[in-house]
Design an enzyme around this catalytic site. Structure first.
Site, PDB file in Angstrom:
ATOM      1  N   GLU A 277      36.612  85.056  30.100  1.00 23.35           N
ATOM      2  CA  GLU A 277      35.765  85.266  31.284  1.00 23.35           C
ATOM      3  C   GLU A 277      36.297  86.412  32.142  1.00 23.35           C
ATOM      4  O   GLU A 277      35.524  87.228  32.644  1.00 23.35           O
ATOM      5  CB  GLU A 277      35.670  83.978  32.119  1.00 23.35           C
ATOM      6  CG  GLU A 277      35.004  82.803  31.408  1.00 23.35           C
ATOM      7  CD  GLU A 277      33.580  83.113  30.976  1.00 23.35           C
ATOM      8  OE1 GLU A 277      32.895  83.901  31.650  1.00 23.35           O
ATOM      9  OE2 GLU A 277      33.152  82.579  29.934  1.00 23.35           O
ATOM     10  N   ASP A 358      36.277  88.847  24.111  1.00 23.95           N
ATOM     11  CA  ASP A 358      37.195  88.211  23.151  1.00 23.95           C
ATOM     12  C   ASP A 358      38.409  89.104  22.932  1.00 23.95           C
ATOM     13  O   ASP A 358      39.547  88.638  22.905  1.00 23.95           O
ATOM     14  CB  ASP A 358      36.494  87.985  21.792  1.00 23.95           C
ATOM     15  CG  ASP A 358      35.567  86.785  21.814  1.00 23.95           C
ATOM     16  OD1 ASP A 358      35.583  86.038  22.816  1.00 23.95           O
ATOM     17  OD2 ASP A 358      34.824  86.589  20.829  1.00 23.95           O
TER      18      ASP A 358
HETATM   19 ZN    ZN Z   1      31.447  85.480  27.193  1.00 25.24          ZN
END
Ligand code: ZN
Length: 410
Positions: A277, A358
């Site tokens: 996030e 990621d």
């Molecule tokens: Zn995401």
């Protein structure tokens, strides 16, 4: 173009979109039986995998039923003068343009929502219940519905009223003012959604002191990210499915973790979800999404301004006396192929952003806890491990699990 041509164009759009969706769903369902990629063999055991297959099939059949029903309703409504009938009822109550528009949309939205309620009821209390996801009570289900209607009436009704007022005052230039209004509203909502709207539906509490909070703060400090607002939301009162999201920017930025996520994942895995996030924020995805959606809104409103004064657009949906509200519905139906295309582009962008977030988590923390958390979340949600590529291309805002795990592992 004449209203008759536009009418047939609208029918063609509705039917074609239904066919495309149905073919995509069919392809996706056929690929349920594909072998599980080796990277994901540890996600389910045999028994759980059978359960996920059953869940997917149930949803596929139910989706087909729902979309067919919707198509039949809208086609009948268009063909048998439904919009004209509502317009007449509304004109019997008031002749004020704003009042008429509010009643017109109010009746149509309430009517369609009531028609679809049995479907969402069945989905929640039969399908989700059967697979152990549902935690919603009947009382909460209907309370959510009423709150949703009230919020739509106040916010949607408010914006619609001001937009029509702009239209009466500025004519075709109204779109510029409407754009300004919606832009301010969108930014405001982005900043204060968690403070103003979420509390209507959920309870949020600051993450309690302890080892999880310490780990999160240690991570935030390491990547130079000022994170004061970490909240836990009681998602468990509706569903066992887990989630986490980022909202706002500047001082208003906050991370919201579902209580289900905290229960399901190890602390290290939660930090990994949070790192992902933070990656969205650090890579400026929040601002990019906001900018793109504002530009898109401007583009849509500009197109609307080209059609709104054309009486044929109102007549195309069978309404005899042209009006802002009738033309708005006609435009919405005609615009839908364009919004499908922009939606496609937005999904593509979103999937790229997911890879980037990621990657950020991998660089600043580690790949393994994120891989573990993604797998756990997939298992707990009975996610599809073998979606069809065409379905992913059209509908997925996140890359499929196997693609994310492969990139993280690379
Ligand atoms: Zn995401």
């Amino acid at each position: 173009m004449s209203s008759t041509t536009l009418f047939y164009l609208i029918l063609a759009i509705l039917i074609l979109e239904f066919l495309i969706e149905t073919v995509l769903d069919y392809l996706n369902a056929k690929s349920f039986s594909k072998p599980v990629p080796p990277e994901l063999e540890d996600v389910y055991d045999a028994k759980e995998y059978a359960r996920s297959q059953a869940y997917k099939k149930t949803n596929y059949n139910f989706g087909l039923l729902t979309s067919s029903f919707s198509l039949v309703v809208i086609l009948c409504f268009l063909t048998f003068g439904g919009f004209q009938w509502v317009d007449q009822v509304v004109r019997g109550i008031t002749d004020h343009p704003i009042g008429m528009a509010l009643l017109f949309f109010g009746f149509i939205m309430l009517g369609s929502d009531l028609l679809m309620t049995p479907f969402s009821y069945y989905k929640t209390f039969v399908i989700e219940e059967k697979f152990g996801f549902n935690k919603t009570t009947k009382k909460l289900f209907f309370l959510d519905k009423v709150k949703g209607w009230m919020m739509l009436a106040i916010l949607g009704g408010g914006i619609l009223s001001v937009v029509i007022w702009f239209f009466q005052w500025a004519g075709s230039d109204f779109w510029l003012y409407a754009w300004g209004l919606i832009a301010v509203f969108t930014v405001f909502m982005n900043l204060f959604y968690s403070r103003l709207i979420v509390p209507l539906f959920n309870k949020q509490t600051p993450l309690e002191e302890g080892s999880l909070k310490e780990k999160i703060q240690a991570y935030a400090q390491k990547v130079g990210f000022e994170l004061k607002n970490i909240f836990v939301i009681d998602g468990s009162k509706r569903s066992t499915k887990a989630n986490a999201y980022f909202s706002g920017f500047g001082k208003e930025k906050r991370v919201t973790l579902y209580d289900t996520l905290i229960n399901d994942l190890e602390e290290e895995e939660i930090v990994a979800v949070l790192a992902h996030e933070v990656g969205h924020y650090k890579r400026r995805h929040i601002i990019a999404n906001l900018t793109v959606s504002l530009l898109l809104t401007g583009f849509t409103l500009f197109l609307l301004s080209l059609f709104i004064n054309n009486p044929e657009v109102s007549k195309a949906i069978g309404v005899e006396i042209p009006s802002f509200h009738a033309a708005l519905i006609g435009f919405g139906l005609l615009y839908s192929p364009v919004s499908q295309l922009t939606g496609l582009a937005m999904n593509y962008m979103s999937r790229q952003f997911e890879y980037q977030a990621d990657h950020f988590a991998k660089e600043t923390l580690a790949a393994q806890p994120l891989i573990d958390s993604l797998k756990k979340l997939s298992r707990n949600n009975l996610s599809n491990l073998t979606p069809h590529p065409a379905y992913v291309f059209m509908h997925y805002s996140h890359p499929p699990l196997v693609a994310r795990v492969r990139r993280l592992g690379a």
